[in-house]
Enzyme design. Structure first.
Site, PDB file in Angstrom:
ATOM      1  N   HIS A   1       0.866  -1.329  -0.038  1.00  8.49           N
ATOM      2  CA  HIS A   1      -0.008   0.058  -0.012  1.00  8.49           C
ATOM      3  C   HIS A   1       0.875   1.069  -0.072  1.00  8.49           C
ATOM      4  O   HIS A   1       0.455   2.391  -0.216  1.00  8.49           O
ATOM      5  CB  HIS A   1      -1.064   0.000   1.154  1.00  8.49           C
ATOM      6  CG  HIS A   1      -0.343   0.336   2.455  1.00  8.49           C
ATOM      7  ND1 HIS A   1      -0.108  -0.749   3.487  1.00  8.49           N
ATOM      8  CD2 HIS A   1      -0.042   1.201   3.185  1.00  8.49           C
ATOM      9  CE1 HIS A   1       0.395  -0.199   4.695  1.00  8.49           C
ATOM     10  NE2 HIS A   1       0.599   0.926   4.324  1.00  8.49           N
TER      11      HIS A   1
ATOM     12  N   ASP B   1       0.212  -7.655   1.464  1.00  9.03           N
ATOM     13  CA  ASP B   1       0.484  -6.293   1.603  1.00  9.03           C
ATOM     14  C   ASP B   1       1.871  -6.329   1.423  1.00  9.03           C
ATOM     15  O   ASP B   1       2.499  -5.273   2.490  1.00  9.03           O
ATOM     16  CB  ASP B   1      -0.207  -5.597   2.700  1.00  9.03           C
ATOM     17  CG  ASP B   1      -0.090  -4.151   2.945  1.00  9.03           C
ATOM     18  OD1 ASP B   1       0.238  -3.520   1.691  1.00  9.03           O
ATOM     19  OD2 ASP B   1      -0.375  -3.449   3.687  1.00  9.03           O
TER      20      ASP B   1
ATOM     21  N   GLY C   1      -6.022 -27.289  -0.216  1.00  5.85           N
ATOM     22  CA  GLY C   1      -7.219 -27.508  -0.757  1.00  5.85           C
ATOM     23  C   GLY C   1      -8.316 -28.125  -0.085  1.00  5.85           C
ATOM     24  O   GLY C   1      -8.901 -29.096  -0.211  1.00  5.85           O
TER      25      GLY C   1
ATOM     26  N   GLY D   1       3.188   6.499   8.198  1.00  8.40           N
ATOM     27  CA  GLY D   1       4.513   6.772   7.527  1.00  8.40           C
ATOM     28  C   GLY D   1       5.417   5.740   8.167  1.00  8.40           C
ATOM     29  O   GLY D   1       6.563   5.464   7.523  1.00  8.40           O
ATOM     30  N   ASN D   2       5.139   4.926   9.122  1.00 10.10           N
ATOM     31  CA  ASN D   2       5.700   3.587   9.681  1.00 10.10           C
ATOM     32  C   ASN D   2       5.658   2.442   8.812  1.00 10.10           C
ATOM     33  O   ASN D   2       6.244   1.499   9.033  1.00 10.10           O
ATOM     34  CB  ASN D   2       5.421   3.396  10.950  1.00 10.10           C
ATOM     35  CG  ASN D   2       6.286   4.170  12.218  1.00 10.10           C
ATOM     36  OD1 ASN D   2       5.667   4.713  12.957  1.00 10.10           O
ATOM     37  ND2 ASN D   2       7.397   3.954  12.200  1.00 10.10           N
ATOM     38  N   SER D   3       4.384   2.563   8.024  1.00 14.67           N
ATOM     39  CA  SER D   3       4.167   1.395   7.081  1.00 14.67           C
ATOM     40  C   SER D   3       5.510   0.968   6.271  1.00 14.67           C
ATOM     41  O   SER D   3       6.174   1.927   5.674  1.00 14.67           O
ATOM     42  CB  SER D   3       3.146   1.550   6.235  1.00 14.67           C
ATOM     43  OG  SER D   3       1.858   1.835   6.905  1.00 14.67           O
TER      44      SER D   3
END
Length: 511
Positions: free
Chosen positions: A130, A160, A309, A251-253
């Site tokens: 992101h 992500d 499965g 901002g830490n992402s």
């Protein structure tokens, strides 16, 4: 004397050739290594002193000093369609879901930022999907103030995670740790660039592991494997977050979560907050999963996912009573995919999966996160219970089943029809003259807007020529309905044009 000179020259040339050949071999060998192997080779040749902190008086200075140079500031530029807006009580709503009125759109650039972690000295950086999704330009600012342009090697919204690369060498990087060995209550540091600030370190403890939050992926895609059978539409994403009370903000992402030894144990990804700012808990993707996904991106460009499965139901108080089982934990097998890995290994409907690779399965995250570390063709040991007796089997994971995907497509068609009806509009193909006059190659004309429908609510008028739905060109009503089957995250994206200019709409729908 002359002979000695010739002999010396021959020796020098031979040595240079040998060294050059070795360097070429060394580079090829390095290119074929996983990131974990590269790091082991580096630290074998450059041993680092052990960083130990006292539990009585925690000291993170050495860990912070070791990690901070390897955590970078990522800045992105995204080009979007903009419009001139007036003051309106719906401005906040419009900001999230698009433009309810037809307005002339103009491209505009938006800036965003996040963090990233260098994982090899030759410029590979891990961050969140992101952070870099849809970016036109990505720049990376190092702690020494150098700014480098980066390219995306691979990214995946279901995890992500993204791998980007800068053209540089001999960069400082963060050493991989072992997230499986993390213990509840263990000290950790979060390192990143929150709130537009420069490199920042915060400390906290691991407060939980294996958290599922329902944050990631596309809830409009149904996985043909490993999904709870009592949920018709579920997330295909893999979530098994490390929960920490180390302060994490916007901002830490993409930044680093490290242990007291300065080893990377997770990639900071999300916070739980009613305000959008830190309110107690942050979440990180465990490095045990990150390292595998990064190797996939480097080698294939995409994630290689293997599947067990099965359809399952997590065992809890409600399912125990409904299914008449006494087990306190595990996953109840509600169905198996024909010719899938589980069926081929002898697992049947009604079995209860209790362990994977000897580790107890308490929730779906325990199964999914372990399997996500593997690729199609890899083997995994599963323990299941039948008639009160446990049995171990070894499964060979398979890729996604195309037949099941066809069934998913049928489900999408039904959902598309529902959305189509909720639009409250009628369409006819645009004529060649209309397309030529408007300068478009595709389109349907809105001939009727019914009261109470989505188009009516968002102010779509008769006569608008819709050229794209969910980024697919449309030329008739059937194509509109088909494109609606590609709706993601309950948001329909519509592009159109009229004599007054281009229009771009994004509006929410419910199934």
């Amino acid at each position: 004397m002359k002979k000695i000179g010739i002999t010396l020259l021959t020796a020098l040339v031979g040595g240079s050739v040998a060294i050059g050949g070795y360097k070429i071999f060394e580079k090829k060998q390095s290119d074929s290594m996983t990131f974990e192997e590269k790091q082991k080779v580096y630290y074998a040749n450059n041993p680092a002193s052990e960083m130990i902190s006292s539990t009585g008086n925690p000291d993170f200075t050495e860990a912070a000093a070791a990690v901070m140079p390897g955590v970078v500031h990522i800045k992105v530029t995204v080009t979007t369609k903009g419009s001139q807006r007036g003051s309106s009580p719906f401005d906040m709503f419009e900001e999230f879901f698009g433009m309810p009125q037809q307005r002339r759109s103009q491209p505009r650039q938006q800036q965003g930022s996040g963090s990233g972690v260098i994982i090899s000295p030759d410029g590979y950086i891990v961050t969140n999907n992101h952070v870099v999704a849809d970016a036109d330009k990505i720049t990376v600012e190092l702690t020494d103030r150098r700014t480098l342009e980066a390219k995306v090697i691979g990214r995946d919204p279901d995890f992500d995670l993204a791998l980007i690369k800068v053209n540089a060498d001999k960069l400082p990087f963060v050493r991989f740790g072992n997230s499986d060995n993390l213990r509840i209550g263990e000290w950790v540091l979060a390192v990143g660039y929150p709130l537009g600030l420069q490199s920042t370190v915060t400390a906290g403890i691991v407060s939980a592991k294996g958290r599922e939050l329902g944050l990631l992926g596309d809830r409009q895609q149904r996985s043909p494997y490993e999904y709870p059978s009592d949920e018709p539409m579920v997330n295909t994403a893999i979530e098994s977050f490390i929960q920490t009370d180390a302060v994490i903000n916007r901002g830490n992402s993409g930044g680093a979560l490290v242990n007291a030894r300065g080893e990377l144990v997770g990639i900071n990804t999300a916070i739980m907050s009613p305000t959008g700012a830190y309110a107690g808990y942050g979440y990180a993707i465990p490095v045990s999963l990150v390292s595998k996904i990064m190797d996939d991106f480097k080698e294939f460009g995409v994630v290689q996912r293997g599947y067990v499965g099965i359809q399952y139901q997590p065992i809890n108080e409600a399912t125990r009573e409904r299914l008449n089982v006494d087990d306190l934990y595990g996953l109840y097998v509600a169905d198996v995919v024909k010719d899938g890995a589980a069926e081929n290994a002898g697992i049947k409907k009604g079995d209860i999966l209790t362990k994977i690779e000897g580790n107890t399965i308490y929730s779906s995250a325990d199964l999914q996160e372990r399997v996500a570390r593997l690729r199609p063709g890899d083997k995994v040991k599963i323990t299941y219970k039948r008639d009160g007796k446990e049995k171990d089997v070894t499964l060979t994971l398979k890729a996604q089943d195309t037949k099941k995907a066809d069934e998913v497509s049928e489900e999408s068609k039904r959902s598309a029809t529902e959305i189509y009806n909720k639009l409250g509009a009628s369409f006819v193909p645009a004529t060649d003259k209309q397309k030529k006059d408007l300068g478009v190659n595709s389109g349907v004309v809105v001939t009727q807007v019914r009261r109470g429908g989505i188009f009516d609510y968002f102010g779509v008028e008769q006569g608008l020529v819709i050229t794209h739905v969910n980024d697919k060109a449309v030329n008739n009503a059937d194509e509109v309905e088909s494109a609606l089957g590609e709706t993601k995250r309950n948001i329909v994206r519509v592009k159109g044009v009229s004599a007054r200019g281009s229009v771009e709409l994004n509006f929410p729908v419910e199934y």
